[in-house]
Design a protein around this motif. Sequence first.
Motif, PDB file in Angstrom:
ATOM      1  N   VAL A  33       0.869  -1.170   0.000  1.00 26.99           N
ATOM      2  CA  VAL A  33       0.000   0.000   0.000  1.00 26.99           C
ATOM      3  C   VAL A  33       0.908   1.222   0.000  1.00 26.99           C
ATOM      4  CG1 VAL A  33      -1.779   1.270   1.263  1.00 26.99           C
ATOM      5  CG2 VAL A  33      -1.763  -1.238   1.300  1.00 26.99           C
ATOM      6  N   SER A  34       0.740   2.092  -0.979  1.00 23.07           N
ATOM      7  CA  SER A  34       1.547   3.308  -1.080  1.00 23.07           C
ATOM      8  C   SER A  34       0.703   4.498  -0.651  1.00 23.07           C
ATOM      9  CB  SER A  34       2.034   3.515  -2.509  1.00 23.07           C
ATOM     10  OG  SER A  34       2.879   2.456  -2.887  1.00 23.07           O
ATOM     11  N   ILE A  35       1.223   5.276   0.290  1.00 24.41           N
ATOM     12  CA  ILE A  35       0.483   6.421   0.820  1.00 24.41           C
ATOM     13  C   ILE A  35       1.302   7.686   0.639  1.00 24.41           C
ATOM     14  CG2 ILE A  35      -0.515   7.455   2.887  1.00 24.41           C
ATOM     15  CD1 ILE A  35      -1.180   4.643   3.836  1.00 24.41           C
ATOM     16  N   ASP A  36       0.735   8.620  -0.096  1.00 29.76           N
ATOM     17  CA  ASP A  36       1.335   9.937  -0.297  1.00 29.76           C
ATOM     18  C   ASP A  36       1.038  10.768   0.949  1.00 29.76           C
ATOM     19  OD1 ASP A  36       1.886  12.607  -0.980  1.00 29.76           O
ATOM     20  OD2 ASP A  36       1.308  12.289  -3.071  1.00 29.76           O
ATOM     21  N   ILE A  37       2.083  11.204   1.636  1.00 30.19           N
ATOM     22  CA  ILE A  37       1.881  11.930   2.901  1.00 30.19           C
ATOM     23  C   ILE A  37       1.162  13.261   2.716  1.00 30.19           C
ATOM     24  CG2 ILE A  37       3.851  10.821   4.016  1.00 30.19           C
ATOM     25  CD1 ILE A  37       5.324  13.569   3.637  1.00 30.19           C
ATOM     26  N   GLU A  38       1.243  13.811   1.519  1.00 29.54           N
ATOM     27  CA  GLU A  38       0.564  15.080   1.241  1.00 29.54           C
ATOM     28  C   GLU A  38      -0.936  14.890   1.022  1.00 29.54           C
ATOM     29  OE1 GLU A  38       1.981  18.123   1.382  1.00 29.54           O
ATOM     30  OE2 GLU A  38       3.811  17.120   2.008  1.00 29.54           O
ATOM     31  N   LYS A  39      -1.329  13.725   0.590  1.00 31.33           N
ATOM     32  CA  LYS A  39      -2.734  13.459   0.264  1.00 31.33           C
ATOM     33  C   LYS A  39      -3.470  12.680   1.338  1.00 31.33           C
ATOM     34  CE  LYS A  39      -1.862  13.622  -4.661  1.00 31.33           C
ATOM     35  NZ  LYS A  39      -1.725  12.843  -5.888  1.00 31.33           N
ATOM     36  N   ASN A  40      -2.747  12.074   2.262  1.00 31.87           N
ATOM     37  CA  ASN A  40      -3.387  11.277   3.301  1.00 31.87           C
ATOM     38  C   ASN A  40      -2.766  11.593   4.657  1.00 31.87           C
ATOM     39  OD1 ASN A  40      -4.591   9.303   4.904  1.00 31.87           O
ATOM     40  ND2 ASN A  40      -4.684   7.860   3.206  1.00 31.87           N
ATOM     41  N   LYS A  41      -3.098  12.742   5.158  1.00 31.17           N
ATOM     42  CA  LYS A  41      -2.518  13.212   6.427  1.00 31.17           C
ATOM     43  C   LYS A  41      -2.991  12.377   7.613  1.00 31.17           C
ATOM     44  CE  LYS A  41      -1.197  17.557   4.770  1.00 31.17           C
ATOM     45  NZ  LYS A  41       0.204  17.697   4.615  1.00 31.17           N
ATOM     46  N   GLU A  42      -4.191  11.830   7.523  1.00 37.73           N
ATOM     47  CA  GLU A  42      -4.710  11.020   8.625  1.00 37.73           C
ATOM     48  C   GLU A  42      -3.849   9.774   8.857  1.00 37.73           C
ATOM     49  OE1 GLU A  42      -8.664   8.423   9.670  1.00 37.73           O
ATOM     50  OE2 GLU A  42      -8.917  10.199   8.421  1.00 37.73           O
ATOM     51  N   MET A  43      -3.534   9.054   7.790  1.00 36.85           N
ATOM     52  CA  MET A  43      -2.680   7.868   7.930  1.00 36.85           C
ATOM     53  C   MET A  43      -1.258   8.259   8.315  1.00 36.85           C
ATOM     54  SD  MET A  43      -4.331   5.052   7.523  1.00 36.85           S
ATOM     55  CE  MET A  43      -3.186   3.797   7.010  1.00 36.85           C
ATOM     56  N   THR A  44      -0.811   9.386   7.803  1.00 39.05           N
ATOM     57  CA  THR A  44       0.528   9.873   8.154  1.00 39.05           C
ATOM     58  C   THR A  44       0.617  10.122   9.653  1.00 39.05           C
ATOM     59  OG1 THR A  44       0.751  10.859   5.963  1.00 39.05           O
ATOM     60  CG2 THR A  44       2.227  11.676   7.671  1.00 39.05           C
ATOM     61  N   ARG A  45      -0.415  10.725  10.214  1.00 37.13           N
ATOM     62  CA  ARG A  45      -0.451  10.956  11.671  1.00 37.13           C
ATOM     63  C   ARG A  45      -0.592   9.643  12.438  1.00 37.13           C
ATOM     64  NH1 ARG A  45      -3.268  15.528  10.107  1.00 37.13           N
ATOM     65  NH2 ARG A  45      -5.262  14.452  10.245  1.00 37.13           N
TER      66      ARG A  45
END
Length: 82
Positions: A33-45
């Motif tokens: 699963v690839s998560i862009d930190i700019e587009k998915n701040k909730e998962m980043t947090r």
Amino acid sequence: MKIIKFYADYCWPCKKYAPIIEQFCIDKWIELVSIDIEKNKEMTRKYNVSSIPTTVFIKDWKETILRWILNEDMLESTLSVL
């Protein structure tokens, strides 16, 4: 087993790492699963991502968060101890 890769489009190490982890997951039959930190701040947090690339390994509901894994040998050694 699942691997979550946190990245950003502007991140040079992330761009260099992407084909390595993608091929690794294909070879090992691991979901990536690839998560862009700019587009998915909730998962980043949620995963407390403070630097990129960050890789999260999830196996048997246990999470192992690692930063700066940039080659296949490091991926392989991490996988072997999980």
